[in-house]
Design an enzyme around this catalytic site. Sequence first.
Site, PDB file in Angstrom:
ATOM      1  N   ARG A  38      -8.858   0.053   4.150  1.00 55.16           N
ATOM      2  CA  ARG A  38      -7.788   0.914   3.781  1.00 55.16           C
ATOM      3  C   ARG A  38      -6.697  -0.013   3.558  1.00 55.16           C
ATOM      4  O   ARG A  38      -5.867   0.602   2.602  1.00 55.16           O
ATOM      5  CB  ARG A  38      -7.509   1.834   4.725  1.00 55.16           C
ATOM      6  CG  ARG A  38      -8.596   2.995   4.972  1.00 55.16           C
ATOM      7  CD  ARG A  38      -8.372   4.115   6.027  1.00 55.16           C
ATOM      8  NE  ARG A  38      -7.114   4.945   5.417  1.00 55.16           N
ATOM      9  CZ  ARG A  38      -7.051   6.076   6.046  1.00 55.16           C
ATOM     10  NH1 ARG A  38      -7.457   6.345   6.850  1.00 55.16           N
ATOM     11  NH2 ARG A  38      -6.026   6.780   5.017  1.00 55.16           N
ATOM     12  N   LYS A  63       0.900  -0.976   0.082  1.00 54.19           N
ATOM     13  CA  LYS A  63      -0.044  -0.055   0.043  1.00 54.19           C
ATOM     14  C   LYS A  63       0.902   1.367   0.073  1.00 54.19           C
ATOM     15  O   LYS A  63       0.754   2.138  -0.773  1.00 54.19           O
ATOM     16  CB  LYS A  63      -0.914   0.018   1.143  1.00 54.19           C
ATOM     17  CG  LYS A  63      -1.562   1.544   1.323  1.00 54.19           C
ATOM     18  CD  LYS A  63      -2.346   1.111   2.699  1.00 54.19           C
ATOM     19  CE  LYS A  63      -1.719   1.240   4.168  1.00 54.19           C
ATOM     20  NZ  LYS A  63      -1.523   2.840   4.488  1.00 54.19           N
ATOM     21  N   ASN A  64       1.790   1.410   0.854  1.00 54.31           N
ATOM     22  CA  ASN A  64       2.470   2.372   1.095  1.00 54.31           C
ATOM     23  C   ASN A  64       3.659   2.918  -0.201  1.00 54.31           C
ATOM     24  O   ASN A  64       3.962   4.070  -0.192  1.00 54.31           O
ATOM     25  CB  ASN A  64       3.157   2.781   2.465  1.00 54.31           C
ATOM     26  CG  ASN A  64       2.208   2.865   3.512  1.00 54.31           C
ATOM     27  OD1 ASN A  64       1.060   3.345   3.158  1.00 54.31           O
ATOM     28  ND2 ASN A  64       2.690   2.535   4.779  1.00 54.31           N
ATOM     29  N   ASP A  83       4.600   0.229  12.099  1.00 50.67           N
ATOM     30  CA  ASP A  83       3.360  -0.330  11.560  1.00 50.67           C
ATOM     31  C   ASP A  83       3.015  -1.677  11.814  1.00 50.67           C
ATOM     32  O   ASP A  83       2.056  -2.313  11.522  1.00 50.67           O
ATOM     33  CB  ASP A  83       3.293  -0.089  10.043  1.00 50.67           C
ATOM     34  CG  ASP A  83       3.306   1.233   9.595  1.00 50.67           C
ATOM     35  OD1 ASP A  83       2.801   2.357  10.391  1.00 50.67           O
ATOM     36  OD2 ASP A  83       3.604   1.494   8.502  1.00 50.67           O
ATOM     37  N   ARG A 104       1.445  14.281  13.379  1.00 52.69           N
ATOM     38  CA  ARG A 104       1.885  14.122  12.078  1.00 52.69           C
ATOM     39  C   ARG A 104       1.896  15.337  11.273  1.00 52.69           C
ATOM     40  O   ARG A 104       0.990  15.539  10.072  1.00 52.69           O
ATOM     41  CB  ARG A 104       1.071  13.120  11.418  1.00 52.69           C
ATOM     42  CG  ARG A 104       1.049  11.668  12.002  1.00 52.69           C
ATOM     43  CD  ARG A 104       0.290  10.639  11.701  1.00 52.69           C
ATOM     44  NE  ARG A 104       1.110  10.224  10.146  1.00 52.69           N
ATOM     45  CZ  ARG A 104       0.431   9.123   9.314  1.00 52.69           C
ATOM     46  NH1 ARG A 104      -0.734   8.845   9.508  1.00 52.69           N
ATOM     47  NH2 ARG A 104       1.123   9.022   8.196  1.00 52.69           N
ATOM     48  N   PRO A 105       2.517  16.321  11.677  1.00 57.24           N
ATOM     49  CA  PRO A 105       2.593  17.420  10.927  1.00 57.24           C
ATOM     50  C   PRO A 105       3.316  17.220   9.544  1.00 57.24           C
ATOM     51  O   PRO A 105       3.702  16.295   9.293  1.00 57.24           O
ATOM     52  CB  PRO A 105       3.536  18.416  11.618  1.00 57.24           C
ATOM     53  CG  PRO A 105       4.301  17.660  12.440  1.00 57.24           C
ATOM     54  CD  PRO A 105       3.586  16.464  12.798  1.00 57.24           C
ATOM     55  N   VAL A 106       3.263  18.404   8.621  1.00 57.29           N
ATOM     56  CA  VAL A 106       3.917  18.071   7.174  1.00 57.29           C
ATOM     57  C   VAL A 106       5.229  19.164   7.049  1.00 57.29           C
ATOM     58  O   VAL A 106       5.393  19.477   5.769  1.00 57.29           O
ATOM     59  CB  VAL A 106       2.799  18.180   5.986  1.00 57.29           C
ATOM     60  CG1 VAL A 106       2.051  17.278   6.004  1.00 57.29           C
ATOM     61  CG2 VAL A 106       2.020  19.427   6.075  1.00 57.29           C
ATOM     62  N   ASP A 107       5.528  19.602   8.179  1.00 56.15           N
ATOM     63  CA  ASP A 107       6.507  20.801   7.992  1.00 56.15           C
ATOM     64  C   ASP A 107       7.813  20.395   7.202  1.00 56.15           C
ATOM     65  O   ASP A 107       8.509  21.068   6.769  1.00 56.15           O
ATOM     66  CB  ASP A 107       6.946  21.222   9.538  1.00 56.15           C
ATOM     67  CG  ASP A 107       7.298  20.135  10.555  1.00 56.15           C
ATOM     68  OD1 ASP A 107       6.775  19.077  10.560  1.00 56.15           O
ATOM     69  OD2 ASP A 107       8.183  20.421  11.196  1.00 56.15           O
ATOM     70  N   LEU A 108       8.157  19.239   7.499  1.00 55.97           N
ATOM     71  CA  LEU A 108       9.322  18.493   6.867  1.00 55.97           C
ATOM     72  C   LEU A 108       9.158  18.526   5.421  1.00 55.97           C
ATOM     73  O   LEU A 108      10.267  18.931   4.393  1.00 55.97           O
ATOM     74  CB  LEU A 108      10.031  17.282   7.398  1.00 55.97           C
ATOM     75  CG  LEU A 108      10.432  17.161   8.970  1.00 55.97           C
ATOM     76  CD1 LEU A 108      10.541  15.741   9.258  1.00 55.97           C
ATOM     77  CD2 LEU A 108      11.481  18.220   9.409  1.00 55.97           C
ATOM     78  N   CYS A 135      -4.592  13.313  13.282  1.00 57.29           N
ATOM     79  CA  CYS A 135      -4.474  11.948  12.874  1.00 57.29           C
ATOM     80  C   CYS A 135      -4.714  11.050  14.152  1.00 57.29           C
ATOM     81  O   CYS A 135      -4.134  11.563  15.253  1.00 57.29           O
ATOM     82  CB  CYS A 135      -3.560  11.529  12.021  1.00 57.29           C
ATOM     83  SG  CYS A 135      -3.142   9.865  11.901  1.00 57.29           S
ATOM     84  N   ARG A 164      -3.726  11.041   4.554  1.00 54.07           N
ATOM     85  CA  ARG A 164      -2.663  12.201   4.608  1.00 54.07           C
ATOM     86  C   ARG A 164      -1.704  11.965   3.561  1.00 54.07           C
ATOM     87  O   ARG A 164      -1.055  12.918   3.060  1.00 54.07           O
ATOM     88  CB  ARG A 164      -1.936  11.763   5.879  1.00 54.07           C
ATOM     89  CG  ARG A 164      -2.779  11.878   7.254  1.00 54.07           C
ATOM     90  CD  ARG A 164      -2.107  11.656   8.360  1.00 54.07           C
ATOM     91  NE  ARG A 164      -0.870  12.642   8.402  1.00 54.07           N
ATOM     92  CZ  ARG A 164      -1.150  13.748   8.940  1.00 54.07           C
ATOM     93  NH1 ARG A 164      -2.290  14.281   9.198  1.00 54.07           N
ATOM     94  NH2 ARG A 164       0.031  14.694   9.015  1.00 54.07           N
ATOM     95  N   ILE A 189       7.939   6.221  17.108  1.00 50.30           N
ATOM     96  CA  ILE A 189       7.936   7.195  15.892  1.00 50.30           C
ATOM     97  C   ILE A 189       6.442   7.825  15.965  1.00 50.30           C
ATOM     98  O   ILE A 189       6.508   9.247  15.884  1.00 50.30           O
ATOM     99  CB  ILE A 189       7.679   6.186  14.750  1.00 50.30           C
ATOM    100  CG1 ILE A 189       8.656   4.935  14.524  1.00 50.30           C
ATOM    101  CG2 ILE A 189       7.270   6.959  13.501  1.00 50.30           C
ATOM    102  CD1 ILE A 189       9.952   5.792  13.997  1.00 50.30           C
TER     103      ILE A 189
END
Length: 422
Positions: free
Chosen positions: A401, A22-23, A309, A123-127, A118, A94, A331
């Site tokens: 999912r 999936k990922n 996971d 789980r920010p997206v700053d990076l 989430c 996401r 994580i």
Amino acid sequence: MDSIVVTGNGPLSGRIAIAGAKNACLTLMPATLLTEEPLTLLNAPRLSDIRTMAQLLQSLGAEVSALQDGKVLAMSSHALDNHRADYDIVRKMRASILVLGPMLARDGHAVVSLPGGCAIGARPVDLHLQALEALGAELDLRDGYVHAKAPSGGLKGGRVRFPLVSVGATENVLMAATLARGTTVIENAAREPEIVDLAQCLRKMGAQIEGEGTDTITVEGVERLGGATHRVVTDRIELGTYMLAPAICGGEVECLGGRRDLVGAFCERLEAAGISIEETESGLKVARRNGRVQAVDVTTEPYPGFPTDLQAQMMALLCTAEGTSVLEEKIFENRFMHAPELMRMGARIDVSGGTAKVHGVENLKGAPVMATDLRASVSLILAGLAAEGDTMVNRVYHLDRGYEQVVEKLAGVGAKIERVAA
Ligand code: EPZ
């Protein structure tokens, strides 16, 4: 809303075919946005997250056809006519943020909704955003959206040094860098097999990339990318999940397509717990022949460490181990939501911050349970396989999912499991 009912039924035996990851698929699909030529993915998993990504790409003007019952995805982005990824789709998943880098690299502009909160952590997206800025992107955050523009002449290569390892941010900037002018060096890059798979696909499309699978990836930007056909790597998390099935309730199961290098740290912990793992011509054969599983300690880490996971599923196993196991989640800050549900089945677990102490009990007992994310849900199914009586897992949409045909796959090796409509 459907539920899954599992009834403890003794040892399992047989074979389970492991699907494409999936990922990996969720990052390979946005790579279509980098080229006007067709990109075809083989071995795609049939999951609702993949359908959501297809809808997102279609909303941008890409063509996405699911062929051969969904196992082949034929995509073409020759006529992108929208550069705005709407909140309505992004909030569902996401991984939608992965369209930002490719659109910006190819057409110089993109507007993408910021994902919201989430269940497993902030789980920010700053990076992702900092990395794209290092390639010259100008970003403006307003109305819940990132409005991104490349400088005139397009993105330019740069040095990106991540302060912490991020799979998604590495993927986003890797895709963007393939079309940037000059050289990009990504330091402290994620090393996950999904990154390697993406780099291999991008290289087939004409990208110049070195170092994937190590912590430094170097990309020499090219003028344009072409089409390609690529087979999605095996899903290491689905693999680990099904390896735990015979571990938890005994028997022997061969996971077809499984490779030890995809789950090395996980195999090492499983073996320490007393499970036998054998590499065969077609995959990995896992067996628990006698005695109780032994307690082991587990710390989640970026690849090649033990994957976050698989933490919930491993916890399900350790609930019935002899002794006390300590699980440390490094994580995500809120990824023990399965613990209280497992306790409803008789497990003894003390959670304190990012640490869970699991005191093994001899037997779990079936109960109605529910979970707030994908891996937590499947951990409850695994626990149900080992429990006395019926376990009813609610909120099955989480499972849809990330696990295709979970009922069929487990029933195929002798589990008593069925999906029931509410
Ligand atoms: C990927 O998420 C996976 N998702 C997740 O799988 C997986 O749990 C995770 O990697 C870790 O292995 C996909 O590939 C679609 P990260 P991603 O960026 O890329 C922090 C599943 O069950 N961070 O590596 O979003 C973040 O909060 C899912 O299939 C920032 O602070 O994960 C986390 O603590 C769930 N800022 C850590 O980094 C950022 O900009 C690692 O996250 C990005 C991340």
